[in-house]
Design an enzyme around this catalytic site. Structure first.
Site, PDB file in Angstrom:
ATOM      1  N   GLU A   1      -0.175  -4.874   6.329  1.00  0.00           N
ATOM      2  CA  GLU A   1       1.109  -4.990   5.639  1.00  0.00           C
ATOM      3  C   GLU A   1       2.039  -5.955   6.367  1.00  0.00           C
ATOM      4  O   GLU A   1       2.727  -6.772   5.746  1.00  0.00           O
ATOM      5  CB  GLU A   1       1.762  -3.607   5.525  1.00  0.00           C
TER       6      GLU A   1
ATOM      7  N   GLY B   1       2.779   4.943   7.190  1.00  0.00           N
ATOM      8  CA  GLY B   1       2.351   6.293   6.844  1.00  0.00           C
ATOM      9  C   GLY B   1       1.024   6.323   6.116  1.00  0.00           C
ATOM     10  O   GLY B   1       0.252   7.285   6.225  1.00  0.00           O
TER      11      GLY B   1
ATOM     12  N   THR C   1       0.842  -1.192   0.000  1.00  0.00           N
ATOM     13  CA  THR C   1       0.000   0.000   0.000  1.00  0.00           C
ATOM     14  C   THR C   1       0.880   1.246   0.000  1.00  0.00           C
ATOM     15  O   THR C   1       1.942   1.256   0.619  1.00  0.00           O
ATOM     16  CB  THR C   1      -0.904   0.009   1.235  1.00  0.00           C
TER      17      THR C   1
ATOM     18  N   LYS D   1       7.103   1.653   8.616  1.00  0.00           N
ATOM     19  CA  LYS D   1       5.984   1.652   7.690  1.00  0.00           C
ATOM     20  C   LYS D   1       4.724   2.091   8.435  1.00  0.00           C
ATOM     21  O   LYS D   1       4.688   2.098   9.653  1.00  0.00           O
ATOM     22  CB  LYS D   1       5.777   0.256   7.074  1.00  0.00           C
TER      23      LYS D   1
ATOM     24  N   ASP E   1       6.456  -4.081  -1.328  1.00  0.00           N
ATOM     25  CA  ASP E   1       5.819  -2.969  -0.635  1.00  0.00           C
ATOM     26  C   ASP E   1       6.817  -1.826  -0.503  1.00  0.00           C
ATOM     27  O   ASP E   1       8.027  -2.021  -0.629  1.00  0.00           O
ATOM     28  CB  ASP E   1       5.357  -3.415   0.757  1.00  0.00           C
ATOM     29  N   GLY E   2       6.313  -0.646  -0.249  1.00  0.00           N
ATOM     30  CA  GLY E   2       7.156   0.511  -0.017  1.00  0.00           C
ATOM     31  C   GLY E   2       7.545   0.624   1.442  1.00  0.00           C
ATOM     32  O   GLY E   2       7.258  -0.257   2.258  1.00  0.00           O
TER      33      GLY E   2
END
Length: 236
Positions: free
Chosen positions: A104, A97, A27, A95, A82-83
């Site tokens: 996630e 944000g 996401t 993670k 994922d970012g």
């Protein structure tokens, strides 16, 4: 250039996707580039199935023609992409944000491998410049808040705690929880903090991802850099 770098990192990660894979799909703005690049490959004939980490990702993936499933149907995945809001040289991440940190982390933990995609601005020597998201139950919020403050103090940390969205209109996650963002500046010992936060009743999950990512594609002015976790990193 940040958005272009995100796209380059995402497109590099798509090259790691093989036919027949079961994928965790992340996401956030960088992950959206991955979904679009994956959708293009699917329309060219790539056969994969994905588990989205948020409702937003689910909607985008469906619009791209990507076949989706759930962890109930496919409890073990081959790869999650994922970012990250921050990553350090050992591939410890912050993670959350985008507000999807619980899903996630569940999806990443159910995967054999996790690849992080990011632009160079997300790489830091020490985590903490980005406020740490802590997902909490709405019930007993004041008590949980106090316990979080105590845990931070035990770890030699201080900083403002902010309820995302504010008390009048708090942000609500897909799981029905709130998020407290902790502006800590520098997190010198993330593993100790992660353990202490996880032990607090009322804390559902925190945004420290430790020992989950094994590779990152980081795009910047010099192209896409590959960062890989070592065995020592995984132990720490």
């Amino acid at each position: 250039m940040s958005d272009e770098w995100k796209r380059l990192a995402a497109e590099r990660a798509v090259e790691d996707v093989m036919p027949g894979m079961k994928l965790g799909i992340g996401t956030g703005s960088t992950a959206e580039h991955f979904v679009k690049a994956l959708g293009a490959r699917v329309r060219d004939g790539l056969d994969v199935i994905g588990v989205p980490t948020s409702e937003r990702t689910r909607e985008l993936a469906l619009s791209e023609g990507i076949q989706l499933t759930t962890l109930e149907a496919e409890p073990q995945l081959d790869l999650t992409v994922d970012g990250a809001d921050e990553l350090d040289p050992s591939l410890v991440l912050i993670k959350g944000g985008g507000g999807a940190l619980l899903r996630e982390k569940i999806v990443a933990a159910a995967s054999k491998r996790m690849i992080v995609i990011a632009d160079a601005s997300k790489v830091v020597d020490v985590l903490g410049a980005f406020a740490l998201p802590i997902e909490v139950m709405p019930f007993g919020l004041a008590a949980t808040w106090n316990a979080i403050e105590a845990a931070l103090a035990e770890n030699g940390l201080s900083g403002d705690l902010v309820l995302r969205g504010g008390k009048d209109h708090p942000f609500v996650t897909d799981g029905g929880h709130y998020i407290i963002d902790a502006a800590l500046g520098r997190i010198e010992h993330p593993a100790c903090l992660a353990e202490d936060l996880a032990a607090i009743p009322g804390v559902v999950e925190h945004g420290l991802f430790i020992g989950l990512a094994d590779k990152a594609y980081v795009a910047g002015a010099d192209g896409v850099l590959v960062v890989e976790a070592t065995a020592q990193d995984a132990e720490n």
